[in-house]
Scaffold this motif. Sequence first.
Motif, mmCIF file in Angstrom:
data_model
loop_
_atom_site.group_PDB
_atom_site.id
_atom_site.type_symbol
_atom_site.label_atom_id
_atom_site.label_comp_id
_atom_site.label_asym_id
_atom_site.label_seq_id
_atom_site.Cartn_x
_atom_site.Cartn_y
_atom_site.Cartn_z
ATOM 1 N N ARG A 1 7.482 11.731 -51.598
ATOM 2 C CA ARG A 1 7.884 10.748 -52.614
ATOM 3 C C ARG A 1 8.306 9.419 -51.983
ATOM 4 O O ARG A 1 8.165 8.361 -52.593
ATOM 5 C CB ARG A 1 9.058 11.312 -53.424
ATOM 6 N N LEU A 2 8.828 9.483 -50.757
ATOM 7 C CA LEU A 2 9.284 8.245 -50.107
ATOM 8 C C LEU A 2 8.135 7.451 -49.481
ATOM 9 O O LEU A 2 8.266 6.242 -49.263
ATOM 10 C CB LEU A 2 10.304 8.589 -49.008
ATOM 11 N N GLU A 3 7.021 8.126 -49.192
ATOM 12 C CA GLU A 3 5.920 7.473 -48.474
ATOM 13 C C GLU A 3 5.416 6.204 -49.166
ATOM 14 O O GLU A 3 5.156 5.204 -48.492
ATOM 15 C CB GLU A 3 4.785 8.468 -48.285
ATOM 16 N N PRO A 4 5.269 6.152 -50.501
ATOM 17 C CA PRO A 4 4.765 4.918 -51.136
ATOM 18 C C PRO A 4 5.702 3.719 -50.992
ATOM 19 O O PRO A 4 5.283 2.592 -51.248
ATOM 20 C CB PRO A 4 4.611 5.317 -52.613
ATOM 21 N N PHE A 5 6.947 3.938 -50.606
ATOM 22 C CA PHE A 5 7.916 2.838 -50.529
ATOM 23 C C PHE A 5 7.963 2.188 -49.140
ATOM 24 O O PHE A 5 8.882 1.422 -48.856
ATOM 25 C CB PHE A 5 9.317 3.351 -50.885
ATOM 26 N N GLN A 6 7.006 2.494 -48.287
ATOM 27 C CA GLN A 6 7.057 1.983 -46.919
ATOM 28 C C GLN A 6 7.052 0.455 -46.873
ATOM 29 O O GLN A 6 7.839 -0.158 -46.146
ATOM 30 C CB GLN A 6 5.869 2.538 -46.116
ATOM 31 N N SER A 7 6.194 -0.179 -47.663
ATOM 32 C CA SER A 7 6.120 -1.654 -47.653
ATOM 33 C C SER A 7 7.402 -2.267 -48.194
ATOM 34 O O SER A 7 7.909 -3.250 -47.643
ATOM 35 C CB SER A 7 4.915 -2.116 -48.482
ATOM 36 N N ALA A 8 7.933 -1.691 -49.272
ATOM 37 C CA ALA A 8 9.161 -2.234 -49.865
ATOM 38 C C ALA A 8 10.336 -2.101 -48.903
ATOM 39 O O ALA A 8 11.149 -3.020 -48.762
ATOM 40 C CB ALA A 8 9.459 -1.509 -51.180
ATOM 41 N N VAL A 9 10.409 -0.962 -48.212
ATOM 42 C CA VAL A 9 11.491 -0.761 -47.242
ATOM 43 C C VAL A 9 11.373 -1.759 -46.088
ATOM 44 O O VAL A 9 12.367 -2.334 -45.622
ATOM 45 C CB VAL A 9 11.478 0.691 -46.718
#
Length: 329
Positions: free
Chosen positions: A224-232
Amino acid sequence: MSKSASAASSRSLTTLTVALGVAWGIVALLFFLLFSSPGVDGEQPGWFLVGITILEAGAFAVSSMLCFRNWRSSQIVSGRGVWLWIGLGLLSYTLGNLLFFLWGTVWGLDPAVSLGDFFYILSYIFLAGGMLQAVLPRRLNLEPPQWLIVAGLGLGGVLIAYFVNYQVVGPSPTAEAAPPVVQLVQTVAPQQTPLPAEGAAPVVPALEEEPNTAPAWVLPLDQRLEPFQSAVGLLYVVADCILLVIAATLLVAFWGGRFSQSWKLIAIAAFCLYIADMFFAYSVNVGTYQEGSLWEVFWTFSAIFFGLGAVVEHAISTQSRRSTRRRRA
């Protein structure tokens, strides 16, 4: 114990704490210099990763305790809330370090985005909040050259962060990964499998995957966290730039005077954090990142300078109150 004996004991404790902080930094630097070279397989040994995690997370944990000591003291000149926020920031960074270690080293997951990033981002918020509380209550009467220094450092920091995060691009991982696969099929298949019959499809041996030891709740959370890589990544860029500007303001605003010593150390700590983050972003983007690189020692240096700042602030504040009482007497 007399007041003079108590003051001497306090000075001795301060000197001992500062000496331990300096020694911790030297040990960390020597550890990286002597053992950071990867082995023949190109990987870092497990004991080395455990060592740098202990040095880094331990430094952040001890420094957070020193900040909490300032928060508990009623004599702190800069205000107790300042050190509460900085202490929470360092404690959050400690938790982020431990979760990053578990995620990548112990559980073997991709640590590009992990639960540790939540605590890392939380640490930036607390650190920026604490440093702002030290600056905002004071009237900043900076001269134009001082504002130019702050603006120059801030602009330079933003440009460097933009360059290493969005302009530096390494080779495509697909192109790099192709040659080893071909080599594996050509060298291993003839030795482990019989020759296929004429006209039959070649059999490619399946690679054995290491068993994953992560708890059951970690795997779905990792997905679930993988798609947030760019935002992080964007949050880190913004946080690094904000911390750099605040550190530059602290350095200029608290340049002279007795109480400036602690905030110079805090500003240096923020600079070390920025340097390490920029090296990390650069090595990730060019595809050369390997945990345990020499530049990672700047993260440990950052924690040590935060702790030294807390120690110096506590010593100056308590000694200042004693001197004031003597003058009144």
